[in-house]
Design a protein around this motif. Structure first.
Motif, PDB file in Angstrom:
ATOM      1  N   ILE A   1       0.873  -1.123   0.074  1.00 21.36           N
ATOM      2  CA  ILE A   1      -0.108  -0.176   0.034  1.00 21.36           C
ATOM      3  C   ILE A   1       0.783   1.133   0.008  1.00 21.36           C
ATOM      4  O   ILE A   1       1.715   1.378   0.840  1.00 21.36           O
ATOM      5  N   ASP A   2       0.676   2.182  -1.151  1.00 21.64           N
ATOM      6  CA  ASP A   2       1.477   3.252  -1.314  1.00 21.64           C
ATOM      7  C   ASP A   2       1.248   4.284  -0.334  1.00 21.64           C
ATOM      8  O   ASP A   2       0.303   4.372   0.460  1.00 21.64           O
ATOM      9  N   LYS A   3       2.091   5.613  -0.449  1.00 17.03           N
ATOM     10  CA  LYS A   3       1.741   6.732   0.590  1.00 17.03           C
ATOM     11  C   LYS A   3       0.450   7.242   0.200  1.00 17.03           C
ATOM     12  O   LYS A   3      -0.160   7.987   0.951  1.00 17.03           O
ATOM     13  N   ASP A   4      -0.254   6.948  -0.955  1.00 18.38           N
ATOM     14  CA  ASP A   4      -1.550   7.643  -1.402  1.00 18.38           C
ATOM     15  C   ASP A   4      -2.536   6.728  -1.115  1.00 18.38           C
ATOM     16  O   ASP A   4      -3.873   7.251  -1.542  1.00 18.38           O
TER      17      ASP A   4
ATOM     18  N   ALA B   1      -7.515   1.803  -4.832  1.00 21.68           N
ATOM     19  CA  ALA B   1      -7.605   2.855  -3.519  1.00 21.68           C
ATOM     20  C   ALA B   1      -8.213   2.059  -2.457  1.00 21.68           C
ATOM     21  O   ALA B   1      -9.249   1.250  -2.363  1.00 21.68           O
ATOM     22  N   TYR B   2      -7.268   2.199  -1.379  1.00 20.10           N
ATOM     23  CA  TYR B   2      -7.900   1.514  -0.048  1.00 20.10           C
ATOM     24  C   TYR B   2      -8.188   2.603   0.653  1.00 20.10           C
ATOM     25  O   TYR B   2      -7.765   3.595   1.104  1.00 20.10           O
ATOM     26  N   VAL B   3      -9.537   2.494   1.391  1.00 23.09           N
ATOM     27  CA  VAL B   3     -10.413   3.427   2.082  1.00 23.09           C
ATOM     28  C   VAL B   3     -10.661   2.799   3.539  1.00 23.09           C
ATOM     29  O   VAL B   3     -11.354   1.859   3.526  1.00 23.09           O
TER      30      VAL B   3
END
Length: 292
Positions: A202-205, A221-223
């Motif tokens: 999982i990246d910084k964004d 995207a992970y929320v």
């Protein structure tokens, strides 16, 4: 194994459509295959098991409100081998809902031959697209060995498909395990857990990027809270160093490069090609269902 196409049919008259509900609630195993089920809501409960095979297609009816999921699993099991599930249009309906209210638990398994769509919003006003798969209670689990999972398109007052889209996976409570598949849409996690198997990070964004255990590229995207996301690292699917491309000298159109994993291996994700293929397939399915 017993093959039963329906246990109970209830025709429901709704605005502009005749919705049909199928209930599987006898604690036995049933199979739907080789058939299209337009304007259907399917309910699996009471320890029953439903298998979807041989290209069976289930499309939830369009609705004037949130409507029902195309398939709802309550304290029961679903095995998706080969087929298509589409949430209802207008107000974006859910493709598959997994829920458990007792100790029995609920489980859904998705194989490589499955395609699941959240329903598209169909109004040029602020309307949410449907989630493709949602897990809503503790004791419920969805496992993805493969397949194509696509969130429904949302609308605002000017255009559809840009904002208010649904999620590919939504977890309110319960558990999701991802070992393979192609995903178009966010992973939303409120109070559940998500496990991702593969050479991913999982990246910084807040995006999950890499290669899943089945070899599929993932970039979603992970929320949610990162503590509720577990990455089970699988270096066997990481690309070796000798396939790395020097972005300073090579043509990088159609590819993205990420340094991921314990050994910072370079993965080459041809994300543009994947996105185009998914988008084309998605539109073809939607054109077919519109003409039903």
């Amino acid at each position: 194994m017993k093959t039963v196409f329906l246990l109970l049919l209830i025709a429901l008259g709704t605005a502009g459509t005749n919705a049909i509900r199928l209930y599987f609630n006898d604690s036995a195993t049933h199979t739907l295959q080789n058939t299209s089920y337009p304007a259907h809501n399917i309910f699996i409960s009471a320890g029953s098991t439903l298998q979807l095979t041989n290209g069976a297609s289930i499309t939830a009816p369009s609705s004037v409100d949130d409507g029902e999921s195309a398939i709802r699993i309550d304290d029961a099991s679903f095995i998706g081998v080969n087929g298509t599930i589409i949430g209802g249009a207008n107000f974006g309906g859910i493709g598959v809902t997994i829920s458990s209210s007792r100790d029995v638990g609920a489980e859904a398994l998705f194989g490589s031959g499955m395609t699941v769509y959240g329903g598209d919003a169909a109004r040029k006003e602020t309307t949410q697209g449907g989630d493709a798969v949602q897990v809503i209670q503790s004791g419920s689990r969805a496992t993805f060995a493969g397949g194509t999972i696509i969130a429904g398109k949302g609308c605002n007052q000017e255009v559809c498909g840009v904002s208010n889209n649904g999620n590919a996976i939504k977890v309110v409570m319960g558990e999701v395990i991802v070992k393979g598949g192609t995903f178009d849409g966010d992973f939303y996690n409120l109070q559940g857990s998500i496990q991702i198997y593969g050479c991913v990070e999982i990246d910084k964004d807040g995006r999950i990027k890499g290669v899943l255990s089945d070899g599929s590229a993932i970039d979603v995207a992970y929320v949610g809270e990162e503590e509720q996301l577990e990455i089970v690292y699988d270096e066997t699917v990481c690309l070796p160093d000798d396939v790395a491309i020097d972005v300073s000298t090579s043509d990088t159109s159609g590819a993205e490069f990420y340094s991921v994993g314990k050994n910072s291996l370079v993965l080459v994700l041809v994300s543009t090609a994947v996105s185009l293929a998914v988008a084309k397939e998605k539109e073809e399915f939607r054109e077919e269902t519109t003409n039903m």
